[in-house]
Design a protein around this motif. Structure first.
Motif, PDB file in Angstrom:
ATOM      1  N   LEU A 131     -34.692  31.306  -1.440  1.00 19.08           N
ATOM      2  CA  LEU A 131     -33.767  30.976  -0.360  1.00 19.08           C
ATOM      3  C   LEU A 131     -33.165  29.607  -0.616  1.00 19.08           C
ATOM      4  CD1 LEU A 131     -33.238  32.650   2.208  1.00 19.08           C
ATOM      5  CD2 LEU A 131     -34.648  31.000   3.409  1.00 19.08           C
ATOM      6  N   ALA A 181     -25.047  31.582   1.847  1.00 22.85           N
ATOM      7  CA  ALA A 181     -24.985  32.340   0.610  1.00 22.85           C
ATOM      8  C   ALA A 181     -25.998  33.460   0.608  1.00 22.85           C
ATOM      9  CB  ALA A 181     -25.226  31.425  -0.572  1.00 22.85           C
ATOM     10  N   VAL A 182     -27.078  33.246   1.265  1.00 32.12           N
ATOM     11  CA  VAL A 182     -28.144  34.243   1.254  1.00 32.12           C
ATOM     12  C   VAL A 182     -27.992  35.200   2.410  1.00 32.12           C
ATOM     13  CG1 VAL A 182     -30.611  34.558   1.131  1.00 32.12           C
ATOM     14  CG2 VAL A 182     -29.569  32.502   0.211  1.00 32.12           C
ATOM     15  N   ILE A 183     -27.477  34.731   3.491  1.00 33.87           N
ATOM     16  CA  ILE A 183     -27.310  35.616   4.637  1.00 33.87           C
ATOM     17  C   ILE A 183     -25.837  35.686   5.004  1.00 33.87           C
ATOM     18  CG2 ILE A 183     -28.088  36.128   6.959  1.00 33.87           C
ATOM     19  CD1 ILE A 183     -30.554  34.585   6.424  1.00 33.87           C
ATOM     20  N   PRO A 184     -25.107  36.478   4.280  1.00 32.41           N
ATOM     21  CA  PRO A 184     -23.673  36.542   4.517  1.00 32.41           C
ATOM     22  C   PRO A 184     -23.339  37.624   5.524  1.00 32.41           C
ATOM     23  CG  PRO A 184     -24.229  37.743   2.570  1.00 32.41           C
ATOM     24  CD  PRO A 184     -25.522  37.402   3.249  1.00 32.41           C
ATOM     25  N   SER A 187     -31.720  36.846  -5.582  1.00 28.28           N
ATOM     26  CA  SER A 187     -31.640  38.041  -4.753  1.00 28.28           C
ATOM     27  C   SER A 187     -30.528  38.980  -5.200  1.00 28.28           C
ATOM     28  CB  SER A 187     -31.459  37.659  -3.292  1.00 28.28           C
ATOM     29  OG  SER A 187     -30.754  36.457  -3.200  1.00 28.28           O
ATOM     30  N   ASN A 188     -29.848  38.614  -6.274  1.00 27.78           N
ATOM     31  CA  ASN A 188     -28.840  39.511  -6.808  1.00 27.78           C
ATOM     32  C   ASN A 188     -29.513  40.795  -7.269  1.00 27.78           C
ATOM     33  OD1 ASN A 188     -26.746  40.747  -8.096  1.00 27.78           O
ATOM     34  ND2 ASN A 188     -26.641  39.286  -9.792  1.00 27.78           N
ATOM     35  N   LEU A 210     -28.379  34.139  -9.150  1.00 26.30           N
ATOM     36  CA  LEU A 210     -28.939  34.452  -7.856  1.00 26.30           C
ATOM     37  C   LEU A 210     -30.181  35.320  -8.011  1.00 26.30           C
ATOM     38  CD1 LEU A 210     -28.168  33.916  -4.938  1.00 26.30           C
ATOM     39  CD2 LEU A 210     -27.055  36.117  -4.934  1.00 26.30           C
TER      40      LEU A 210
END
Lengths: 268, 642, 542
Positions: free
Chosen positions: B119, B173-176, B137-138, B135
């Motif tokens: 995160l 960026a993580v929660i778009p 989480s990509n 990323l």
């Protein structure tokens, strides 16, 4: 029980088939099949976790644990094709997904390994003979040790020679101090008894009659201790595979929940 | 000594309950020593420092070791009343289960830490963009097509960030924002709503791009895979091979008239056989159809290459149509008021202006003057003013007036008009002289081209070439007029140019005017799509794909001749001898339309597409989307790059 | 443990009287009435005087008409003497359960069971330390509403004042054979079986009377209940009861010998003897064996209701020269009914096909086929109705059973996961809930008893004084005496001697827990079973 097991395995297989079919229908209908396979897999995963909860709630009748275990194993195995259905490949793209499936494989693998252990090790323990509660092994070894010391003391007293005392100090003390030959016992190798025979062979020419009597008893105690060691090794394995399965499962669950969250935020 | 283990070790007073629920085991046992009987207490403290707590019975200390621990010991309590079996306290160790529980906790904490770290790192980015390749989480690499263009903006290219997001900016960026489709339609446009099946608003249901186009599947992933079964989920006509295909339309593939009214039947059977045209006639299809550039369409060559040799005179010379731009009115000046109006022109009282032609001005002039001819004085005044200006300033007077009227003129509209010509015409009218044609005589048989003044003294235009630029400019003007609200004038104007008998250049003779209004006063649009001029515009055939090129080599289509119908284009496209294409087309009735080719049937395709080795799935000919295309944004970007 | 001790008065026998205050007047009146009036009080020792027995081991019950005193099939631990009025004994099929007011187990509710998850004490053997004076709550009386209807529908026999009832079930540790209710205001003296035992110990006539009563009442009922005499007419039972012989072999206190390593087995009948009658086991166990080489091969064991010598007697009646083919010996003690040949010839054999002699097949089978039986008999596991048997081939030693046990018993396990092993079967040290629970014999307070509903042998922790008699009596070492602690984990000792307060503990088959034994429920590997050895022995019905 066998009938129940067959039914449960059939249900698990049916579940996989139904989920696969549903996912396929969704795919054909240009819907997102990953939702169906993903949430089904999640539900199964939660059901698997519930086994652990059930174990803690043994005071209320929540279906017997033996049924739960079969469910755990059958659905655990069924989870593999469901997850593959979900990912569409054995090794997905993306670091996070790879970590996730890596954890999943570790959990599945350790689970299958543990189940295999639980099927094979008990028989081995029985053929080993004797039966000892794992937690009592230290006490048992202590008793054996005391007996050996006593026997040596008696032998020295009777013969006046300190051969056995020396031998004890040099190697027997090492042997009796704690469980030995862990991996030999695991693999079923003859090494422990070979070690014992070698000791006896090298020692016996120097023993008098009284010492011999004591030593023969010590040999019996060594036999016994080998049994206990065997139990220790096998029972350790029965306990310690869970040292892996459980923590990794928990990590997996956390990663899975995060995955669900991410997917909902990013992709749906 | 007895055998080990002793027989009675399970005796009720020798063996105590084993308590696996305890969290700790004796520290001595952990090192293989003798555990004390009582074991650790519930909190993990040593519970076995002494075997018992002796009790003073009278003046004697008595051992109180319990039976389960072995009963009274031989030595008995120490004189001070303490137990004789004292041990230093051990450090109990957690039981196997508790260790396992702690390990599980560690596993959980570790997992959360890893997630927290991702995160943290994932949300760190320069200038607010997140690069996909860094990323965690990509979920996977993007396909090649999307990989390159998303490199600049990062994740946000598709995962749009909501402005009023409640998520702290670092986490953005993580929660778009979730609506991924909004990202897709940024670049991809369709001939209908993006979220409808087949982009057809009339079809029920709601689709999402990501249902079929799953990204993050790696650089070489196929994003557009579709199977027959997927089509068959909705379409009842199941399709396994061409034999099962629903019958084509009985005019397939030429469902409606083309842009050019070209009667293949007549041309091939009669005109090309005519000895008069032997030099110009083509030998086969590919002489006109550009098989080298065959795609879905096989485009034909241009007018000059194909038609001009025979048809150019029809446009420039033989054409009956002409466009009257400035026809001079006949004006009688009776009253003083009228006279005053003509003062501007320098008229004398009692003078009569005679026009050589009509007594009424043409509609364009009426529009331009913004005055009704019925209100004679006002109209005459305005007209007179225009003519004076034209005399003075030449054609520029028209430009300024058109600007005033709200529809600007373009130079192309008056391309080739000379100032002299304009001055001459206006001068003559103002001076009330009869028009005298220019001195030089045209050769016999050659008529006037371009701007000219006819014998009546009206300023007129005749086309000079195919696709005459002035005529085109006026059609464009008509379109603009239409959108400015002067539909009636626009229609008249357009018709006067395009009409195949009276129109300027008779464009409509070959250029299919099926989209034109049938009558000049029709309120329907006069707008002729610019593509209508092209020889073969894309027929609006929904979601159908076909590649001629792939078939041409198979049928041997290069350099075919009309005589041989066993190879080449004629394998599929067979001329229908019965058809009278041109006649039908002129009726402008789509229902009566008849192709001058025989209809293609599924059997035609099935000749080849019946074997397993040859592709025969739905998507071979049909595409899912309606007019898929890039948005202007993409086109602009691409254009900028070039 | 280092955090000190807790002082609590040591519980004693008779510390908790059976009933609330019994006055001297009451006792005098009781001693003056039958059957106590005929007893010689001097024969009782001073420490256990008849007066004290009545004071502490008995209570007076004033029953109103319709009140049910005993319910058929239930286990009870006391007998009743009728002081005044009369009681009615229900004969025949007995009252239906709804009239008997049988309710479901009043054990823990699901919520209570679930609450154990956090309510269990983390300290071993912690107790709440409230001295509970309440008597056994199981004897809640139920009232019959419509007595006339009951008399119309069911056959009843009155029992007048001065009579004793219920003592056979109480002493024999067996279920009640009939229901008993009162039809008029009646005063009863309920004596717990410890008291009855003391009385019969010191009063021979009393003991004699009990034995006689058995023959008069129970024997007939017993014989009627067997399949044997189904074809005999009712009037024939007069003759049958009179002609059968009643014998007891072995010792009622067999467990004492057994525990000291002596396995005395009095021989009842020997191979080759002349078969003079059929033996029917009434109670206890007997072993059937044959001599093989220089040893004995156990063929099967017999328990209540089983027959011995049937085949041989049948052959005898058919005129064949027949000798007993097997021997029979008493395991511990066994009560037998010997039915003479003439009775059988008259009432049994004419109505049956020749019996099958399955034991004969054994002679042709490998010896190891009988090893399991031999082992069960040798270790007296045949006594079990709910032995915990673990299949060591499946058991992964996960201790889930032990933890489950602890979770239902305030955090304390009530069995030990070790025990005798045969082949892959381990009979663990968990209470087997014996057919003949000898552990109850010595209990001075009646803390160890059979539950009324299911007949499980359970210990009332409040009345247990921790004397350890039961633990020492149990032939299987399945009772463990523990030193208790208070809620904070401190050892509890009595103030006088500072000796720890102890309690006997054992498996109670989770009888208050919904869902039965938690150990069985908790075993994930299908390894743990509670086994009734009487029902799994395939050969015991010959």
């Amino acid at each position: 029980m066998r009938r129940k097991a067959i039914i449960i395995w059939l249900i698990a297989a049916t579940l996989v088939a139904v989920v696969a079919w549903q996912a396929r229908q969704a795919h054909l209908a240009l819907q997102n099949p990953a939702i169906i396979s993903g949430y089904s897999a999640l539900a199964v995963m939660i059901a698997l976790v519930l086994f652990n909860v059930r174990k803690k709630l043994s005071m209320i009748p929540l279906v017997s644990a033996r049924v739960w275990l079969i469910i755990h194993v059958a659905f655990g195995v069924a989870l593999l094709p469901m997850v593959w259905l979900h990912t569409g490949s054995l090794w997905p793209e993306g670091l996070y997904e790879q970590v996730l499936i890596g954890l999943f494989y570790l959990v599945s693998g350790s689970g299958i390994f543990g189940y295999w252990l639980s099927l094979t090790v008990p028989r081995r323990l029985r053929h080993l003979g004797g039966e000892i509660i794992y937690e009592r092994i230290p006490h048992e070894l202590h008793e054996v040790r005391e007996q050996v010391k006593q026997l040596i003391f008696e032998a020295v007293e009777a013969s006046g020679h300190e051969t056995l005392t020396l031998e004890y100090k040099q190697s027997l003390a090492w042997f009796f101090a704690r469980p030995r030959f862990f991996f030999s016992h695991l693999s079923g190798s003859r090494r422990p008894s070979a070690w014992q025979e070698q000791k006896a062979q090298s020692l016996k020419p120097f023993l008098g009659e009284a010492e011999m009597r004591s030593f023969e008893k010590i040999e019996r105690l060594m036999d016994y201790k080998n049994k206990v060691d065997g139990h220790y090794a096998a029972q350790s394995f029965l306990k310690y595979w869970l040292y892996f399965h459980l923590p990794v499962s928990l990590s997996l669950i956390i990663f899975v929940l995060w995955h669900v969250l991410l997917v909902h935020l990013y992709a749906l | 000594m007895s055998d080990f283990p002793p027989q009675d070790r399970f005796a009720h007073n020798k063996s105590n309950y084993e308590r696996p629920t305890k969290g700790y085991v004796c520290g001595r046992a952990a090192f293989w020593g003798k555990p004390c009987a009582s074991g650790p207490d519930a909190n993990g403290g040593c519970g076995g420092v002494a075997d018992c707590q002796p009790f003073k019975e009278g003046d004697r200390w008595e051992c109180r070791r319990t039976a389960s621990q072995g009963g009274k010991c031989a030595a008995g309590p120490n004189p001070d009343g303490s137990c004789c079996n004292q041990r230093p306290p051990c450090a109990p160790v957690p039981s196997v289960r508790r260790q396992r529980g702690r390990l599980a906790l560690v596993g959980a904490v570790l997992a959360i830490c890893v997630l927290g770290m991702t995160l943290f790192f994932d949300s760190r980015s320069e200038s607010g963009t997140v690069k996909t390749n860094t990323l965690f989480s990509n979920p996977g690499e993007l396909s090649d097509v999307h990989h390159a263009f998303s490199a600049g903006e990062g994740c946000q290219t598709c995962h749009l960030i909501e402005e009023d997001s409640v998520v702290p900016s670092g986490f953005v960026a993580v929660i778009p924002r979730q609506d991924i489709q909004a990202g897709c339609v940024n670049c991809h446009e369709f001939g209908g709503p993006a979220a409808s099946p087949h982009n057809d608003a009339d079809l029920a249901g709601n689709t999402n791009c990501t249902n079929c186009h799953t990204e993050h599947q790696g650089r070489f992933a196929n994003l557009t895979q579709t199977t027959n079964q997927q089509c068959a989920f909705c379409h009842e006509q199941k399709f396994d091979n061409f034999a099962d295909h629903v019958a084509f339309d009985d005019r397939f593939p030429s469902l409606r008239a083309g842009q050019i009214v070209f009667d293949h039947n007549k041309h091939v059977k009669f005109h090309f056989q005519d000895k008069k045209y032997a030099d110009a006639a083509p030998a086969g299809c590919t002489d006109c159809h550009q098989s080298e550039a065959a795609g879905r369409r096989v485009d034909v060559k241009n007018f000059e290459q194909m038609c001009a040799s025979c048809h150019l005179p029809n446009i420039v010379e033989s054409a009956k149509g002409e466009m009257a731009f400035l026809d001079l009115p006949k004006l009688k000046l009776k009253r003083a008021a009228e006279l005053a109006a003509f003062n501007a022109c320098g008229a004398e009282p009692g003078e009569t202006f005679k026009s050589n032609g009509k007594s009424r001005s043409n509609p364009f002039i009426n529009w331009l003057l913004g005055a009704e001819p019925k209100k004679k004085v006002k109209f005459a005044e305005a007209y007179c003013g225009l003519l004076q200006d034209l005399r003075k300033d030449g054609i520029g007077a028209i430009f300024s007036r058109m600007s005033e009227r709200g529809v600007a003129a373009t130079p192309a509209m008056f391309s080739g008009i000379s100032r002299e010509l304009v001055s001459q015409v206006t001068e003559q009218w103002i001076t009330n002289e009869r028009y005298r044609p220019p001195k030089q005589k045209l050769p016999k048989g050659v008529s006037e081209l371009g701007w000219y003044v006819d014998r009546k003294g009206d300023l007129k235009y005749k086309p000079v070439s195919h696709a005459d630029p002035v005529a085109m400019a006026w059609i464009d003007f008509a379109k603009r007029l239409d959108s400015a609200g002067a539909g009636k004038l626009a229609s008249k104007l357009t018709l006067s140019i395009l009409s195949d008998d009276k129109g300027l250049g008779a464009c409509g003779k070959c250029h299919n005017q099926s989209t034109m209004p049938a009558a000049p006063d029709s309120e329907t649009s006069v707008a002729l799509a610019s593509s209508a001029w092209h020889s073969m515009a894309d027929a609006p055939h929904h979601r159908f794909v076909f590649n001629h090129d792939a078939h041409l080599s198979l049928v041997g289509a290069r350099n075919t001749n009309f005589a041989d119908s066993s190879t080449g284009c004629a394998v599929c496209h067979k001329i229908n001898d019965e058809s009278n294409y041109a006649k039908v087309v002129r009726k402008k009735d789509q229902a009566a339309y008849q192709s001058n080719f025989q209809a293609l049937t599924t059997d035609t395709c099935a000749q080849c597409h019946n074997e397993e080795s040859i592709q025969a799935d739905c998507r071979m000919c049909h595409q899912y989307h309606e007019e898929p295309r890039f948005s202007n944004r993409v086109l602009d970007t691409m254009g900028a790059r070039k | 443990m280092a955090n000190g001790i807790k002082l609590v008065d040591r519980p004693k026998r008779w510390q908790t009287p059976f009933g609330p205050d019994m006055s001297d007047v009451d006792i005098d009146r009781i001693l003056a009435s039958k059957p106590f009036s005929s007893m010689d009080q001097d024969k009782f020792p001073a420490s256990t005087s008849l007066r004290d027995i009545i004071r502490f081991d008995a209570r007076i019950i004033r029953a109103e008409p319709g009140q049910i005193i005993l319910r058929e099939g239930e286990y009870g631990n006391s007998a009743f003497a009728i002081l005044s009025g009369q009681v009615q004994i229900v004969l025949g099929d007995g009252l239906p359960p709804n009239l008997l007011g049988r309710s479901d187990d009043k054990g823990k509710s699901y919520a209570q069971a679930f609450a154990q998850l956090w309510q269990n004490n983390k300290h071993a053997e912690a107790r709440k330390l409230q001295v509970n004076t309440a008597t056994d709550s199981e004897n809640q009386f139920v009232v019959l509403k419509d007595l006339n209807q009951v008399f119309n529908d069911y056959k009843c026999a009155p029992l007048p004042a001065g009579q004793l009832f219920g003592e056979l079930a109480a002493l024999g540790r067996m279920p009640r054979t009939a229901s008993v209710f009162v039809d008029q205001p009646t005063k009863l003296l309920e004596i717990r079986w410890q008291g009855i035992r003391e009385i019969s110990r010191f009063n021979a006539e009393f003991k004699q009377a009990i034995d006689t009563k058995y023959r008069e009442n129970a024997l007939r009922q017993h014989l009627q209940a067997t399949d044997l005499f189904t074809h005999a007419p009712d009037e024939a039972f007069e003759e049958i009861v009179a002609s059968t012989l009643f014998e007891t072999h072995g010792s009622f206190d067999w467990y004492l010998d057994y525990k000291s390593g002596k396995r005395t087995e009095p021989v009842i009948a020997s191979e080759g003897d002349y078969p003079d009658g059929l033996l029917l086991v009434r109670a206890g166990f007997a072993r059937v064996y044959r001599s093989l080489g220089s040893g004995q091969q156990t063929l099967t064991y017999l328990s209540a209701g089983d027959l011995y010598g049937f085949h041989e007697v049948y052959d005898q009646s058919q005129g064949k020269e027949s000798r007993l083919e097997t021997s029979l010996s008493a395991l511990g003690y066994v009560d037998l009914i010997r039915i003479p040949l003439p009775l059988l010839e008259k009432y049994v054999f004419p109505h049956m096909t020749p019996p099958e002699f399955r034991l004969r097949d054994h002679k042709n089978k490998p010896l190891e086929n009988n090893l399991a039986e031999d082992w069960l008999v040798y270790n007296r596991f045949i006594n079990a109705t709910a032995a915990m048997v673990i299949d060591l081939d499946s058991c992964v030693r996960c201790d889930d059973c032990v933890r489950a046990c602890a979770s239902t018993h305030d955090g304390n396990p009530r069995f030990k996961r070790h025990g005798k092993v045969f082949d892959n079967w381990m009979v663990t040290n968990a209470c087997m809930h014996c057919i003949d629970p000898v552990c109850m014999i010595g209990c001075p307070t009646g803390a160890i008893h059979r539950s009324a509903q299911g007949g499980e042998v359970i210990i009332n922790d409040d009345t247990c004084i921790g004397c350890g008699t039961c633990a020492a009596s149990c032939p299987y070492d399945n009772i463990t005496v523990v030193e208790i602690a208070d809620g904070a984990g401190r050892a509890v000792v009595d103030p006088v001697s500072h000796k720890p307060i102890q309690k006997a503990t054992k498996c109670d088959l989770c009888h208050t827990n919904p869902g039965g034994p938690a150990c069985v429920q908790a075993c994930p590997h299908d390894a743990l079973f509670r086994v009734d050895f009487d029902t799994i022995n395939p050969l015991n019905k010959v």
